[in-house]
Design an enzyme around this catalytic site. Structure first.
Site, PDB file in Angstrom:
ATOM      1  N   GLU A   1      -6.858  15.960   8.214  1.00  0.00           N
ATOM      2  CA  GLU A   1      -7.055  14.792   9.076  1.00  0.00           C
ATOM      3  C   GLU A   1      -8.020  15.159  10.188  1.00  0.00           C
ATOM      4  O   GLU A   1      -7.790  16.123  10.920  1.00  0.00           O
ATOM      5  CB  GLU A   1      -5.702  14.337   9.648  1.00  0.00           C
ATOM      6  CG  GLU A   1      -5.808  13.222  10.694  1.00  0.00           C
ATOM      7  CD  GLU A   1      -6.589  11.998  10.221  1.00  0.00           C
ATOM      8  OE1 GLU A   1      -6.345  11.522   9.099  1.00  0.00           O
ATOM      9  OE2 GLU A   1      -7.479  11.548  10.988  1.00  0.00           O
TER      10      GLU A   1
ATOM     11  N   GLU B   1     -16.559   1.626   5.334  1.00  0.00           N
ATOM     12  CA  GLU B   1     -16.238   2.914   5.944  1.00  0.00           C
ATOM     13  C   GLU B   1     -16.847   4.048   5.115  1.00  0.00           C
ATOM     14  O   GLU B   1     -17.093   5.120   5.632  1.00  0.00           O
ATOM     15  CB  GLU B   1     -14.723   3.206   6.052  1.00  0.00           C
ATOM     16  CG  GLU B   1     -13.961   2.374   7.032  1.00  0.00           C
ATOM     17  CD  GLU B   1     -12.473   2.727   7.036  1.00  0.00           C
ATOM     18  OE1 GLU B   1     -11.663   1.793   7.187  1.00  0.00           O
ATOM     19  OE2 GLU B   1     -12.108   3.907   6.896  1.00  0.00           O
TER      20      GLU B   1
ATOM     21  N   GLU C   1      -5.985   7.979   0.574  1.00  0.00           N
ATOM     22  CA  GLU C   1      -6.020   6.519   0.707  1.00  0.00           C
ATOM     23  C   GLU C   1      -7.275   6.241   1.516  1.00  0.00           C
ATOM     24  O   GLU C   1      -7.289   6.315   2.732  1.00  0.00           O
ATOM     25  CB  GLU C   1      -4.767   6.020   1.417  1.00  0.00           C
ATOM     26  CG  GLU C   1      -4.596   4.514   1.304  1.00  0.00           C
ATOM     27  CD  GLU C   1      -5.471   3.733   2.257  1.00  0.00           C
ATOM     28  OE1 GLU C   1      -6.684   3.595   1.991  1.00  0.00           O
ATOM     29  OE2 GLU C   1      -4.970   3.282   3.278  1.00  0.00           O
TER      30      GLU C   1
ATOM     31  N   ARG D   1       0.838  -1.204   0.000  1.00  0.00           N
ATOM     32  CA  ARG D   1       0.000   0.000   0.000  1.00  0.00           C
ATOM     33  C   ARG D   1       0.867   1.246   0.000  1.00  0.00           C
ATOM     34  O   ARG D   1       0.767   2.113  -0.870  1.00  0.00           O
ATOM     35  CB  ARG D   1      -0.894  -0.010   1.238  1.00  0.00           C
ATOM     36  CG  ARG D   1      -1.511   1.310   1.623  1.00  0.00           C
ATOM     37  CD  ARG D   1      -1.904   1.303   3.101  1.00  0.00           C
ATOM     38  NE  ARG D   1      -2.472   2.563   3.550  1.00  0.00           N
ATOM     39  CZ  ARG D   1      -1.767   3.550   4.096  1.00  0.00           C
ATOM     40  NH1 ARG D   1      -0.458   3.433   4.216  1.00  0.00           N
ATOM     41  NH2 ARG D   1      -2.363   4.668   4.475  1.00  0.00           N
TER      42      ARG D   1
HETATM   43  N1  LIG Z   1      -9.838   2.931   5.122  1.00  0.00           N
HETATM   44  C1  LIG Z   1      -8.960   3.897   5.159  1.00  0.00           C
HETATM   45  N2  LIG Z   1      -8.072   4.106   4.226  1.00  0.00           N
HETATM   46  N3  LIG Z   1      -9.001   4.681   6.201  1.00  0.00           N
HETATM   47  C2  LIG Z   1      -8.081   5.823   6.334  1.00  0.00           C
HETATM   48  C3  LIG Z   1      -8.799   6.807   7.116  1.00  0.00           C
HETATM   49  C4  LIG Z   1      -7.925   8.011   7.529  1.00  0.00           C
HETATM   50  O1  LIG Z   1      -8.555   9.159   6.993  1.00  0.00           O
HETATM   51  C5  LIG Z   1      -9.131   9.930   8.044  1.00  0.00           C
HETATM   52  N4  LIG Z   1     -10.455  10.362   7.563  1.00  0.00           N
HETATM   53  C6  LIG Z   1     -11.485   9.578   7.172  1.00  0.00           C
HETATM   54  N5  LIG Z   1     -12.523  10.334   6.773  1.00  0.00           N
HETATM   55  C7  LIG Z   1     -12.124  11.631   6.889  1.00  0.00           C
HETATM   56  C8  LIG Z   1     -12.740  12.883   6.631  1.00  0.00           C
HETATM   57  N6  LIG Z   1     -13.999  12.951   6.147  1.00  0.00           N
HETATM   58  N7  LIG Z   1     -12.046  14.014   6.866  1.00  0.00           N
HETATM   59  C9  LIG Z   1     -10.783  13.946   7.360  1.00  0.00           C
HETATM   60  N8  LIG Z   1     -10.133  12.797   7.648  1.00  0.00           N
HETATM   61  C10 LIG Z   1     -10.797  11.650   7.398  1.00  0.00           C
HETATM   62  C11 LIG Z   1      -9.215   8.991   9.239  1.00  0.00           C
HETATM   63  O2  LIG Z   1      -9.197   9.720  10.458  1.00  0.00           O
HETATM   64  C12 LIG Z   1      -7.948   8.164   9.037  1.00  0.00           C
HETATM   65  O3  LIG Z   1      -6.797   8.822   9.504  1.00  0.00           O
END
Ligand SMILES: N=C(N)NCC[C@H]1O[C@@H](n2cnc3c(N)ncnc32)[C@H](O)[C@@H]1O
Length: 420
Positions: free
Chosen positions: A154, A206, A197, A107
């Protein structure tokens, strides 16, 4: 003037406020926006209520509504957020998941390769890294290229540490960390590249992809680049002897006793939900894998995520026991230069292992199949109308016997909640 009956009805009605947007599916569900005031006429179940909004009546998810007090929406602890953001971002505020993602070389190296192979074109570009976590992608940008600015967004409390990591690695001139949900933060400008990602189990769990689409529509300039640019969900019929032996066959003769009356319980407990941490051996594939759902990240709309359908037709290549289907995904990153090399991150069994592994959907009962048989049908990913990060995967399949095995014809269907 209201009639007595209407007065009586109003007396039994209760006013609620919508805590977030809801897009109804089907004709009997009522769509509404965050802040709408709905009149609840009946509560036939704990999950779905009968409500009215501006004269239109329909079913609404109870989890989206709360009763406000003194005109202000009150945080009612008993009503859970359909996005479960507190738990979701709470989890990402600890190192466990970030360690898992950073330890996933396939990844992380894929994203590094994207930045490296586009380093010249990234010069003077503005980048948004959505859901940056510890900021690894943003740091790759600052370390391997010369973008004019990287906005590392984030939402979790990890952002405070991400700021430290950016400074610790001398990238604070280029990388700006913004703590907040991508839906809520304000950037000072549009960006040329939106990198994220966002992929979850089975690609979509998610549903962070919704945040990526909203950010695309708000912050990516016309003609800007989406990384990933496209995504595909792949499916294959498979045997899963060891998993079946471990969870089902076990009950046939434990310690010389017959425990088969427990097998219906085992089926319910172990085969109802997908197995998300499955590692399929290529030789367990009974046919050539097939891409069943393809997403173009430039044209995909949030509404498309409610229900995604795909079809498949497999030609069984070897006689075996058909235990179920395995799914994985691939994302592609187009080059910033027209015609430039595309980088691919494939989470399937013939590529390097990833923390996503693969997802196994077990049939209730295995079926013997022969080389030459066909397995065709559809897959439907139905987003959960209440729990917005969840979905249900429904598989319909028909097995048709080959010419020398004509009577092996049967059909099946099964729905797998992921995870609610
Ligand atoms: N399945 C994944 N790739 N998950 C990664 C998720 C990462 O993105 C961040 N994240 C997910 N949704 C959001 C959002 N809407 N805004 C900011 N950060 C986000 C989360 O806190 C984590 O650090």
């Amino acid at each position: 003037m209201q009639t007595e009956k209407e007065d009586e009805d109003d007396a039994s009605c209760e006013e609620y406020v919508a805590r977030s947007d809801f897009t109804g599916s089907g004709t009997d569900q009522l769509s509404f926006s965050r802040g709408d005031r709905l009149l609840v006429h009946a509560k036939p179940s704990s999950e779905w209520w009968w409500a009215e909004l501006q004269g239109v009546i329909g079913y609404v998810p109870a989890g989206y509504l709360s009763q406000d007090a003194a005109g202000e929406e009150e945080e009612d602890p008993s009503i859970e957020d359909p996005w479960q953001d507190e738990e979701y971002f709470g989890n990402y505020g600890t190192l466990r998941l970030h360690l898992e993602m950073l330890s996933d070389k396939s990844r992380t190296e894929a994203y590094r390769q994207v930045i490296l192979s586009n380093s010249a074109s990234l010069s003077s570009k503005r980048v948004m890294d959505l859901g940056c976590g510890t900021g690894i992608i943003s740091l790759f940008c600052a370390q391997l290229a010369r973008p004019s600015m990287v906005y590392a967004v984030e939402a979790s409390s990890m952002a405070e540490y991400t700021r430290q990591l950016v400074k610790q690695n001398g990238c604070d001139e280029v990388v700006t960390v913004l703590q907040g949900r991508a839906e809520d933060i304000e950037l000072p400008e549009q960006v040329d590249v939106l990198v994220s990602e966002w992929m979850g189990n089975c690609l979509l769990f998610e549903f962070m992809v919704e945040s990526v689409l909203l950010a695309r529509d708000r912050w990516l300039r016309d003609g800007g680049t989406m990384w990933p640019s496209s995504a595909a969900l792949t499916l294959v019929p498979c045997q899963a002897d060891s998993y079946y032996a471990e969870k089902m066959a076990f009950w046939e003769r434990p310690y010389g006793l017959d425990f088969t009356p427990l097998q219906p319980l085992a089926q319910q407990e172990f085969f109802t939900k997908p197995k998300f941490s499955h590692i399929i051996d290529p030789c367990d594939c009974l046919a050539a894998p097939c891409d069943v759902i393809s997403l173009d990240m430039y044209t995909l709309q949030v509404g498309d995520l409610e229900e995604m359908k795909g079809q498949f037709h497999f030609c069984v290549e070897k006689s075996a026991v058909f235990h179920g289907f395995t799914a994985w995904f691939t994302v592609c990153f187009e080059s910033l230069e027209a015609g430039g090399a595309i980088v691919e991150l494939n989470t399937g069994p013939n590529s390097g292992p990833t923390h996503w592994k693969q997802t196994l959907f077990m049939l209730d009962w295995p079926v013997s199949v022969c080389a030459g048989d066909s397995i065709s049908g559809t897959i439907v990913l139905q987003r959960n109308p209440v729990w917005r990060r969840h979905m249900t995967v429904t598989l319909h399949w028909t097995i048709k016997g080959s010419t020398d095995n004509p009577d092996n014809s049967q059909a099946g269907t099964k729905s797998f909640p992921m995870w609610r």
